[in-house]
Structure formats: C-alpha cells, structure tokens
Write a protein that holds these residues in place. Structure first.
Motif, short mmCIF file in Angstrom:
data_model
loop_
_atom_site.label_atom_id
_atom_site.label_comp_id
_atom_site.label_asym_id
_atom_site.label_seq_id
_atom_site.Cartn_x
_atom_site.Cartn_y
_atom_site.Cartn_z
N TYR A 344 29.46 45.48 38.26
CA TYR A 344 29.15 45.02 36.91
C TYR A 344 29.86 43.72 36.60
O TYR A 344 29.26 42.75 36.10
N ASN A 345 31.18 43.67 36.87
CA ASN A 345 31.93 42.45 36.58
C ASN A 345 31.41 41.27 37.39
O ASN A 345 31.23 40.17 36.86
N LYS A 346 31.16 41.49 38.66
CA LYS A 346 30.68 40.42 39.52
C LYS A 346 29.37 39.84 39.00
O LYS A 346 29.20 38.61 38.88
N GLU A 347 28.42 40.70 38.65
CA GLU A 347 27.12 40.24 38.15
C GLU A 347 27.27 39.53 36.81
O GLU A 347 26.64 38.50 36.57
N TYR A 348 28.13 40.08 35.95
CA TYR A 348 28.31 39.51 34.62
C TYR A 348 28.94 38.12 34.69
O TYR A 348 28.49 37.18 34.03
N PHE A 349 29.99 37.98 35.49
CA PHE A 349 30.65 36.68 35.63
C PHE A 349 29.65 35.62 36.09
O PHE A 349 29.62 34.51 35.56
N TRP A 350 28.87 35.98 37.09
CA TRP A 350 27.98 34.98 37.70
C TRP A 350 26.79 34.66 36.80
O TRP A 350 26.44 33.48 36.61
N SER A 351 26.14 35.67 36.23
CA SER A 351 24.93 35.44 35.45
C SER A 351 25.21 34.79 34.10
O SER A 351 24.38 34.04 33.59
N HIS A 352 26.37 35.05 33.52
CA HIS A 352 26.67 34.51 32.20
C HIS A 352 27.48 33.21 32.25
O HIS A 352 27.38 32.38 31.32
N TYR A 353 28.28 33.03 33.30
CA TYR A 353 29.20 31.88 33.31
C TYR A 353 29.17 31.08 34.60
O TYR A 353 29.85 30.05 34.71
N ASN A 354 28.43 31.55 35.59
CA ASN A 354 28.45 30.92 36.91
C ASN A 354 29.87 30.90 37.49
O ASN A 354 30.29 29.95 38.15
N VAL A 355 30.62 31.97 37.21
CA VAL A 355 31.98 32.16 37.70
C VAL A 355 31.95 33.22 38.79
O VAL A 355 31.30 34.26 38.65
N ASP A 356 32.65 32.97 39.88
CA ASP A 356 32.61 33.84 41.05
C ASP A 356 33.55 35.04 40.88
O ASP A 356 34.33 35.13 39.93
N PHE A 357 33.48 35.95 41.84
CA PHE A 357 34.28 37.17 41.82
C PHE A 357 35.06 37.30 43.12
O PHE A 357 34.51 37.07 44.21
N VAL A 358 36.35 37.62 43.01
CA VAL A 358 37.19 37.87 44.17
C VAL A 358 37.70 39.30 44.08
O VAL A 358 38.57 39.60 43.26
N PRO A 359 37.17 40.22 44.89
CA PRO A 359 37.61 41.62 44.80
C PRO A 359 39.03 41.79 45.31
O PRO A 359 39.51 41.04 46.17
N SER A 360 39.71 42.79 44.76
CA SER A 360 41.05 43.13 45.21
C SER A 360 41.01 44.48 45.92
O SER A 360 40.09 45.27 45.73
N ALA A 361 42.02 44.72 46.74
CA ALA A 361 42.14 45.99 47.45
C ALA A 361 43.59 46.42 47.44
O ALA A 361 44.49 45.59 47.54
N SER A 362 43.81 47.72 47.31
CA SER A 362 45.17 48.24 47.30
C SER A 362 45.19 49.60 47.96
O SER A 362 44.21 50.35 47.88
N PRO A 363 46.31 49.96 48.60
CA PRO A 363 46.39 51.28 49.24
C PRO A 363 46.79 52.39 48.28
O PRO A 363 46.82 53.56 48.67
N GLY A 364 47.13 52.06 47.03
CA GLY A 364 47.52 53.11 46.08
C GLY A 364 48.31 52.55 44.93
O GLY A 364 48.51 51.34 44.80
N TYR A 365 48.79 53.45 44.08
CA TYR A 365 49.61 53.08 42.93
C TYR A 365 50.26 54.33 42.39
O TYR A 365 49.58 55.33 42.13
N SER A 366 51.57 54.29 42.22
CA SER A 366 52.28 55.46 41.70
C SER A 366 53.37 55.01 40.75
O SER A 366 54.11 54.07 41.04
N GLN A 367 53.47 55.69 39.61
CA GLN A 367 54.51 55.39 38.63
C GLN A 367 55.84 56.04 38.98
O GLN A 367 56.85 55.76 38.34
N TYR A 368 55.86 56.90 39.99
CA TYR A 368 57.03 57.76 40.21
C TYR A 368 58.29 56.97 40.50
O TYR A 368 59.36 57.28 39.97
N VAL A 369 58.22 55.95 41.35
CA VAL A 369 59.42 55.19 41.69
C VAL A 369 59.96 54.47 40.46
O VAL A 369 61.17 54.45 40.20
N ALA A 370 59.07 53.88 39.68
CA ALA A 370 59.49 53.14 38.49
C ALA A 370 60.05 54.07 37.43
O ALA A 370 61.04 53.75 36.77
N SER A 371 59.43 55.23 37.26
CA SER A 371 59.85 56.17 36.22
C SER A 371 59.40 57.57 36.61
O SER A 371 58.23 57.90 36.46
#
Length: 444
Positions: A344-371
C-alpha cells in the motif's frame, strides 16, 4: 404409506438444505490474507545497507541490560533475552565481548571488525548513527563532536588506530529532530524566531609587544540566522563528506537518510526541500538521493505536508517488527500484514508523489533488554525464520531503484541486529544472519 412418503420428502429436503448451507459457508481458503510468503529468487545483486548503532548502554554501561542479553532464557520466569554475546575479542574492552562505537581506541577496533563482517555478508554500505546539529555554531562547526566519529570511520582520525573500509561504503543519517525539536503546527520553519549564533573571525593586527611584527587574533561575532538557513547550512556541512571516495552513491547521487523527517514543519515543504537541494548542489555539484525514514505501521497520507510534498526521492520504514504497544493482533498474521502495508505504501508514494519506496528488513524486535517489565509490547524475538520472511517481503516490494535497508546491524537494546554472536556461548548463532544476507540479496 403417506407418512413414509412425508418422512422421505422431509429428509431429502433437510439434506438438500444442509448441503446448500455447507456450500455457502465461508472458507479460510477464501480469506484474502490466507497466503504464504514464498522464496523470491534474485537474478541480480540487490544493494543492501545496514543501520549502525552505538550500543554502549547495553554492552558496557548498563549492567542490568547486559545481564538480560546474556542470561539463559526462562520463558516461565519472563526471562526473554537472546542469551548471546557479541563475537568480539577486543583487549581494551572493560569486559570480554563488550564494545562501543565512540571515537576512541575501542570504537576504532570494533568498527574494523564490523567492516570485516560487512564484507563477509556482502553488505554494500553502513548507515552511521544519526548526525546531530550543533546549534551554537554556524558552518563548518555546526555538527559538533560527530565529526570525530565520522573521521574515525573514514580512517582520517590520526589519534586512533586507522580504520580501513576495504570496499564497504558509508552513508550519513541526519537526525532532523536535532534542528527541528521546537517546531510544530503552530511554530513553522518560516515563522519561528531566528537563532543567535556566533562565528570566529580571524584578523591580523600589529603585535604591541614586538614593533614591526604582526599577530593573528580571533574574535567571535554574533549573528542571527533563520531556521531555514540553519537547516540548509546543516545539510551543507553533511555534504562535505560526499566527496569521500567511500561515500555511498546510487546512480551517481550521494544517499542521505533522514530520521524524524516528520519533524520538519513547514508551510511549503517543497520550497524548503528545494532550498536544501540547491544549497548542496551549489556547494558540491551533486544532487542528493534523500530517503525519508517513516515510522513503522504508519499511513502515508499522514505525511503529505512533510517529506512527501517535499518530494524526497524515496521513503523507507523503521523496523516493522516493532509492532507497537498493545498491538497483539498484528502478530497473528504478521507476515501478511507487513506485505500489505508495504504494498500500500509503495503504491501510494509512487502514484501520488512519484516518490520511490525502499523496504526494510529486520530479524526481530524485543523490548525485554531495554525494559524487562514492558509487557504491553508483543514479544517478537529474533529468529532465522522471521528474518527469512522479512528478506523475502523486502524483495517482493522493491522500488524502481532497488535497495534494501536492514534494521539493524547491532541494535542490542532491542535485539534486532544481524551482528555475529559467539557460537560457543548460549544461543550464539555465529555468522548465520550474514550468510542469510548473502543468500537473500546476492546472486550466488
């Protein structure tokens, strides 16, 4: 006989009704999110960038966080840490396995090891920790102490062990909050009060103690500067690094990532970004490739008056594994939700603003270490399966200028890094995630 005929008719009618109802019932096979994420083969290398963090708190100065990283997992007792250690051997570290990325001897040696890992994983460039504006000075002193760290990465800090990039590039991330923290919808770039700054002026004067001789004298002059000029000057200083042969370019354009891009409140963001680009172009002769970093799970139209009307070149997402507090429903069909969000974001950026999309990737996320007591965040532990999926979701949603950003290389506070861990300790996985980066984004 009449009764028997009636019974037979009733049974046939009931069977017909049951069959009809059964055929009309919804099936999970018809549910639009009921699909599998499959392996996407690569036919050409995809450029990969990784975010670097300075993990000093969890790895050196915060004993509680270090304990939560290294302790054995016990789900029943709520001990949800990764049970790993960084795979480092730095004699100067305060404790084996710990490191930080400040501009000092330990930081230089840690950086050299990170570069070695990036080469192993065929990672193209590192996005350095966000650069902050120094609000007290004007160009070229307006990014303060961050210069020492950047010069260390470049191998130009003569007081430290020399860092060799060995083919790995770097790009800078601008912390827009550092120059826009006081802006809001009622306090715009165009209307906020000017800032008083000082700058040095060096002159030559007669030496009163040595007739016929001259001495140099430096005085500081006060000046008022508008916020728009401050921001342009901030980017001008950043652009000084574009000439470094190791600065990452795409299509001949230096890449800049903007964190907190939604902090730039302006009545005309296109005019503001045009002024920024003009400043850098006049200073360096180069056209920037600006990537705005958008908050995870946010809708694109929310940022119309910010970087979208401003016409950045591309938008990327923060770590999508950070599903948000009290958002447990997002983890039920997490893979599909991320894919639909990206599409959705990729299509919206391009069709409305001609702005490209760069996807991100992550192996996870946990709040435990921080708190350890932050239980309203769903636990999204780092796993090989999750990273495999996120890599393929990224490949499914590449922009017109293909690129992937991994969040992160070493964010130990939230256990979202792909950095190698000691395979002889706990659940250490060695080079696993770097091998996955090569397998997922590079042609064998």
């Amino acid at each position: 006989m009449k009764v028997n005929k009636f019974l037979i008719y009733s049974l046939l009618l009931a069977g017909s009704t049951f069959t009809s109802c059964k055929d009309d019932n919804p099936s999970i096979d018809d549910y639009w999110l009921n699909y599998e994420i499959e392996e996407v083969k690569v036919t050409q290398d995809i450029p990969v960038g990784v975010y670097l963090y300075n993990p000093q708190a969890p790895l050196e100065t915060n004993i509680d966080q270090w304990t939560r990283i290294t302790q054995e997992q016990d789900l029943a007792a709520g001990k949800l840490g990764p049970n790993t250690k960084p795979w480092y051997d730095i004699p100067e570290a305060t404790e084996p396995g710990k490191y930080h990325l400040s501009a000092d001897t330990i930081g230089a040696r840690a950086m050299q090891k990170i570069i070695e890992w990036c080469n192993y994983g065929r990672i193209d460039f590192m996005i350095l920790p966000g650069v902050n504006e120094n609000a007290n000075d004007i160009y070229p002193l307006n990014i303060g102490r961050d210069t020492a760290f950047i010069d260390m990465v470049r191998g130009l800090n003569d007081t430290l062990p020399k860092v060799e990039l060995n083919g790995v590039k770097f790009a800078l991330m601008i912390n827009m909050n550092s120059v826009c923290s006081d802006l809001n919808q009622n306090n715009l770039v165009e209307t906020v009060a000017k800032t008083k700054k000082t700058y040095p002026v060096t002159t030559t004067v007669d030496d009163p103690n040595n007739p016929g001789m001259e001495i140099t004298q430096t005085v500081r002059i006060d000046t008022l500067i508008s916020r728009a000029d401050r921001i342009c000057s901030y980017f001008k200083r950043i652009s000084d690094y574009f000439s470094d042969p190791n600065y990452y370019h795409t299509g001949g354009r230096p890449v800049v990532v903007i964190a907190d891009a939604n902090k730039l409140y302006s009545s005309d963001s296109y005019h503001m970004y045009t002024a920024i680009r003009d400043t850098v172009r006049k200073h360096t002769g180069k056209e920037m490739y600006i990537i705005a970093q958008q908050g995870a799970w946010t809708p694109p139209a929310r940022f119309h008056y910010f970087y979208l009307s401003g016409k950045v070149d591309a938008v990327t997402m923060k770590n999508m594994c950070a599903v948000g507090g009290n958002q447990q429903e997002r983890v039920i069909m997490f893979d599909q939700f991320v894919n639909e969000n990206y599409k959705y974001n990729k299509e919206y950026f391009w069709s409305h603003y001609n702005v490209d999309f760069v996807p991100s990737a992550s192996p996870g996320y946990s709040q435990y270490v921080a708190s350890e007591n932050n239980s309203n965040y769903p636990w999204m532990p780092k796993t090989q399966e999750r990273f495999w999926t996120m890599c393929n979701l990224a490949k499914m949603n590449l922009g017109t200028n293909p690129m992937v950003l991994i969040d992160s290389f070493n964010d130990w506070t939230y256990d979202s890094g792909i950095e190698p861990t000691d395979p002889s300790y706990g659940k250490g996985y060695g080079l696993l995630y770097l091998d996955m980066v090569k397998d997922q984004f590079k042609v064998k």
